[in-house]
Design an enzyme around this catalytic site. Structure first.
Site, short mmCIF file in Angstrom:
data_model
loop_
_atom_site.label_atom_id
_atom_site.label_comp_id
_atom_site.label_asym_id
_atom_site.label_seq_id
_atom_site.Cartn_x
_atom_site.Cartn_y
_atom_site.Cartn_z
N GLY A 50 31.48 29.21 30.68
CA GLY A 50 30.09 29.65 30.89
C GLY A 50 29.89 30.04 32.34
O GLY A 50 30.24 31.15 32.74
N TYR A 60 31.35 44.09 33.23
CA TYR A 60 32.08 42.81 33.12
C TYR A 60 31.91 42.25 31.70
O TYR A 60 32.87 41.80 31.08
CB TYR A 60 31.57 41.83 34.18
N1 LIG Z 1 33.65 31.41 37.43
C1 LIG Z 1 32.95 31.61 36.30
O1 LIG Z 1 31.74 31.30 36.23
C2 LIG Z 1 33.61 32.18 35.08
C3 LIG Z 1 32.86 32.23 33.91
C4 LIG Z 1 33.41 32.76 32.76
C5 LIG Z 1 34.72 33.23 32.79
N2 LIG Z 1 35.43 33.18 33.95
C6 LIG Z 1 36.79 33.72 33.90
O2 LIG Z 1 37.71 32.68 34.24
C7 LIG Z 1 38.84 33.26 34.92
C8 LIG Z 1 39.03 32.60 36.27
O3 LIG Z 1 37.82 32.74 36.99
P1 LIG Z 1 37.59 32.09 38.43
O4 LIG Z 1 36.14 31.86 38.55
O5 LIG Z 1 38.57 31.00 38.65
O6 LIG Z 1 37.97 33.38 39.33
P2 LIG Z 1 38.46 33.50 40.85
O7 LIG Z 1 37.96 34.82 41.33
O8 LIG Z 1 38.10 32.29 41.61
O9 LIG Z 1 40.05 33.56 40.65
C9 LIG Z 1 40.64 34.70 40.05
C10 LIG Z 1 42.05 34.85 40.58
O10 LIG Z 1 42.58 36.06 40.00
C11 LIG Z 1 43.32 36.73 41.02
N3 LIG Z 1 43.43 38.16 40.70
C12 LIG Z 1 42.46 39.10 40.80
N4 LIG Z 1 42.95 40.31 40.52
C13 LIG Z 1 44.26 40.14 40.20
C14 LIG Z 1 45.30 41.03 39.83
N5 LIG Z 1 45.10 42.36 39.74
N6 LIG Z 1 46.52 40.52 39.55
C15 LIG Z 1 46.74 39.17 39.66
N7 LIG Z 1 45.81 38.29 40.06
C16 LIG Z 1 44.57 38.77 40.32
C17 LIG Z 1 42.54 36.46 42.30
O11 LIG Z 1 43.34 36.66 43.46
C18 LIG Z 1 42.11 35.01 42.10
O12 LIG Z 1 43.05 34.11 42.65
C19 LIG Z 1 38.55 34.76 34.99
O13 LIG Z 1 39.15 35.39 33.88
C20 LIG Z 1 37.05 34.83 34.88
O14 LIG Z 1 36.61 36.08 34.41
C21 LIG Z 1 34.92 32.67 35.09
#
Ligand SMILES: NC(=O)c1ccc[n+]([C@@H]2O[C@H](COP(=O)([O-])OP(=O)(O)OC[C@H]3O[C@@H](n4cnc5c(N)ncnc54)[C@H](O)[C@@H]3O)[C@@H](O)[C@H]2O)c1
Length: 261
Positions: free
Chosen positions: A188, A157
């Site tokens: 974060g 990741y």
């Molecule tokens: N939650 C955290 O702590 C965090 C931290 C740093 C970065 N991020 C990044 O922020 C973004 C959002 O994170 P989140 O926590 O809201 O994630 P989440 O898992 O709650 O939401 C992600 C969404 O992406 C969709 N998804 C997954 N695979 C897919 C695909 N192949 N095609 C289309 N849609 C798809 C899922 O169905 C989901 O609705 C991501 O890029 C994540 O890596 C999150």
């Protein structure tokens, strides 16, 4: 109303950070397309957003960012409905973790397919449509603090998010001549459904009770708590609006002070 009449596509927009950005963009006057792989979540999200902002400014589309035909279909459908795309929030991603000696090829493929390949070909396809239309645009890639440094249990990741930061730099430099700003946001630790999965994996690999890792990472944030999805929407509006026209190829840390770069 910083985004009045703009058309924004938010991938992974059916929940978590993506949904919060979709909501905020609507409040700023944009038309919003929620593009996600999870049809049930899209239905719920679209119903909620339509109730808040009206039927005519919200569209839901099932999208798999790993599938080029699905990306092409989304872009065509949005152009047909709203004429063009002004803003792309490249937010869809998946998380997995394991000690290095136990990482599987399947886990590698899944994370790199969604987080890197999906991010790049979404960006490329939308950028092609933006260039053809000739009105520039804004592309925001969702990176992570995980892309700023390695983590023993999170090698794949972290590498995928480092790739997102690198793509943001190269694509930002190449596309600004077309009036397309490519920038990123590096959250974060954010309290979303994804972190529920992260916490369960840490519980397994670090032999902790469920919820403990989440509590500890929240306490360690200089701001004093985990991020909420809404904490990222201000940066997402800035990077989507003309206020950021002179900001190119940057990834902005929105993480309560966890990382400085
Ligand atoms: N939650 C955290 O702590 C965090 C931290 C740093 C970065 N991020 C990044 O922020 C973004 C959002 O994170 P989140 O926590 O809201 O994630 P989440 O898992 O709650 O939401 C992600 C969404 O992406 C969709 N998804 C997954 N695979 C897919 C695909 N192949 N095609 C289309 N849609 C798809 C899922 O169905 C989901 O609705 C991501 O890029 C994540 O890596 C999150």
């Amino acid at each position: 109303m910083k985004l009045s009449e703009k058309v924004a596509v938010v991938t992974g927009g059916a929940r978590g950070i993506g949904l919060a950005i979709a909501q905020r963009y609507l409040a700023e006057g944009a038309k919003v397309v929620v593009a996600d792989i999870d049809e049930a979540s899209i239905e719920d999200a679209v119903e909620r957003l339509k109730n808040e902002a009206g039927d005519e400014v919200v569209m839901g589309v099932r999208l798999d960012v790993c599938d080029r035909a699905s990306i092409d279909g989304l872009v065509k459908a949005v152009i047909q409905r709203f004429d063009g795309i002004d803003i792309l929030v490249n937010n869809a991603a998946v998380f997995d973790m394991a000690p290095v000696l136990e990482v599987t090829e399947q886990s590698y493929d899944k994370q790199f397919n969604v987080n890197v390949k999906g991010t790049f070909f979404m960006l490329q396809t939308v950028a092609q449509a933006m260039v053809e239309r000739g009105q520039g645009g804004k592309i925001i890639n969702m990176a992570s603090q995980a892309g700023r440094r390695g983590e023993a249990l999170v090698s794949m990741y972290c590498a995928s998010k480092a790739a997102v930061i690198s793509l943001t730099q190269s694509c930002g430099l190449d596309l600004i001549k077309h009036g397309i700003n490519v920038n990123g946001i590096a959250p974060g630790v954010v309290d979303t459904p994804m972190w529920k999965e992260v916490d369960a994996l840490f519980a397994r690999y670090e032999n902790r009770p469920l919820g403990e890792k989440k509590r500890l990472v929240g306490e360690a944030v200089p701001y004093g708590r985990m991020g909420h999805p809404e904490d990222h929407t201000g940066a997402a509006v800035f990077l989507a609006s003309s206020d950021s026209d002179y900001v190119v190829a940057q990834t902005l840390n929105v993480d309560g002070g966890n990382w400085m770069s």
